[in-house]
Design an enzyme around this catalytic site. Sequence first.
Site, PDB file in Angstrom:
ATOM      1  N   HIS A 198       0.630  -1.297   0.666  1.00 53.71           N
ATOM      2  CA  HIS A 198      -0.489  -0.275   0.046  1.00 53.71           C
ATOM      3  C   HIS A 198       0.772   1.262  -0.311  1.00 53.71           C
ATOM      4  CE1 HIS A 198      -2.847   2.812   1.352  1.00 53.71           C
ATOM      5  NE2 HIS A 198      -3.857   1.382   1.759  1.00 53.71           N
ATOM      6  N   ASP A 245       3.490  -5.032   7.870  1.00 58.61           N
ATOM      7  CA  ASP A 245       2.100  -4.372   8.415  1.00 58.61           C
ATOM      8  C   ASP A 245       0.501  -4.633   8.157  1.00 58.61           C
ATOM      9  OD1 ASP A 245       0.067  -2.789   6.985  1.00 58.61           O
ATOM     10  OD2 ASP A 245       0.259  -2.224   5.025  1.00 58.61           O
ATOM     11  N   GLN A 261      -4.345  -5.253   6.718  1.00 57.04           N
ATOM     12  CA  GLN A 261      -5.498  -6.094   5.875  1.00 57.04           C
ATOM     13  C   GLN A 261      -5.308  -7.400   6.612  1.00 57.04           C
ATOM     14  OE1 GLN A 261      -7.736  -5.624   3.955  1.00 57.04           O
ATOM     15  NE2 GLN A 261      -6.356  -3.017   3.418  1.00 57.04           N
ATOM     16  N   LYS A 271     -10.864  -0.883  10.554  1.00 60.86           N
ATOM     17  CA  LYS A 271     -11.074  -2.175   9.570  1.00 60.86           C
ATOM     18  C   LYS A 271     -11.563  -3.365  10.165  1.00 60.86           C
ATOM     19  CE  LYS A 271      -6.967  -0.620   6.030  1.00 60.86           C
ATOM     20  NZ  LYS A 271      -7.996   0.396   5.303  1.00 60.86           N
ATOM     21  N   CYS A 309      -4.574   2.663  -3.412  1.00 61.49           N
ATOM     22  CA  CYS A 309      -4.245   2.935  -2.716  1.00 61.49           C
ATOM     23  C   CYS A 309      -2.340   1.982  -3.084  1.00 61.49           C
ATOM     24  CB  CYS A 309      -3.544   3.702  -1.650  1.00 61.49           C
ATOM     25  SG  CYS A 309      -5.181   4.941  -1.132  1.00 61.49           S
TER      26      CYS A 309
END
Lengths: 151, 419
Positions: B136, B213, B216, B239, B377
Amino acid sequence: MADSRSLYEQVILDHNKKPRNFGKIENADAEIEGFNPLCGDHFTIYVKMEGDRIREVAFDGAGCAISKSSASIMTTTLKGKTIEEAKKIFEAFHQMVTSAPDAEFDADALGKLQVFSGVREYPVRIKCATLAWHALVAALEGQTEEPVTTE
Amino acid sequence: MAVDTLEQAESSTLSLDVEAVRRDFPILSRTVHGKPIVYLDNAATSQTPIPVIDTIRRYYLEENSNVHRGVHFLSQVATEKYEAARRRIATFLNSPVGCEVIFTRGTTDGINLVAQTYGRQHVGAGDEVLVSHLEHHSNIVPWQMLCEEKGARLRVIPINDRGEIIMESLDGLLTGKTKILALAHVSNALGTVNPVKEIIARAHERDIPVLLDGAQSAPHMPIDLKDLGADFFACSGHKMYGPTGIGILHGRAKVLNAMPPYQGGGDMIMSVSFEKTTFNSLPYKFEAGTPNIEGVIALGAAVDYLEHLGMDNIAAHERDLVAYATEALREVKGLTIIGTAKAKAGVISFVMESAHPHDIGQILDDEGVAIRVGHHCAQPVMARFGIPATARASFAAYNTRDEIDALVRALHKVNEVFG
């Protein structure tokens, strides 16, 4: 909000499928890129002048139905127009797509471009409808060094 | 109602009672353009269940006050709830001993924190920062800015045509010059689950720290940081059924202690004079100013909710949805799925011959179906596949096969309009 069938007029769908003046003009007097970094729409506009009159205008690239058909109808509308006439039409077009959904607009000046009046219901699509126009106006004003972006 | 649902979810260890889960999310019963909403934009923001909404409401009705400051009753209640949430989140992530949970504004904030502190401290001229082609923008730009400032080089682990990291390339990219590897656990654009445990182990063989990261991954699968061994892990509350504006950065105390502070202000200091400031201990050193207190407490409630549903149950349910959707989308003429990794979580990206993603999203909206369209993104991912944008459906615990059927029906309409 309106059903998006009011956005996708038949004329728009037709120009999306069969864009007019689609392709590169060799030896163009001006060539400028326009892109919308938010959605990746990316066009190049080519202009060939005769004095202060637009003799030929064409485009290539890729984008959504609104941006592509707007570029296509722009080329058919502006061919043969002077720079001043072209800017006036753009002003009327810009005013229409950015106005309130029930606002009046200059139907005579806009002609076929009225099919984009549905864009007024969809503020996020204004940039799609005006992308090619912003690029062309920059080209007519001689600003071809930097690509035109909607951001 | 919410409590009943939690109990039902707890008693059912095999799978989710999706209808009960849906009752916890009142927004799912609203209509959009006169049609029942089909919310498939969870990779952007997930919806919020009643227990989390109630927690925020109760905070402002009964507990609102500043933390770590007051001797008065409310301040102590707020402080206690704030710190209790931190402990619950540490448990949720299976945080190993000697690690700390720092509250941030979100994943982007957490990555910037590491780039601006650890990064500025350790990356110098001629050094390298390694990312993957799946990142991202928030895990590219902070490193690019750092590299520009320091005269360092940003290098990229390539991906194959399925959207998977090319593992064979790692040996050549993890070098003596590499100061940090910043890697997506799960790709937001394609859904690829990266083999992070193996990659972290290989980086650690060369003493290269790894930032994961987890934006997700944290909402969709069990996260075991003890097992993964990531040096830094960042994720976002909004999220994972929590509110916006709150996120988590997890790191080792030893490393965090050696890092300079990110921002200066109240709460992050021990003592201040005009001559010298002594910084506070962890985690407060990295939490300058009055924090997002209700965000932290609500994120604690969101994590409780995720645990009540069971992360394994959520993962299994979403795997079923991805498999079902992958099959169902085959019947849509001219549709191509972008990203066909063997391991995928929660995301299906696709393009259609007849329509640009923007137009797909517009027609779907008419039908009440919410998806994301654009570059997500992740422009380098789009460039890798030679496309400007995709349409992306992303799933959560409350989505159903019926909703995927509604997506497919709406996609047929796209072909009717543009075909």
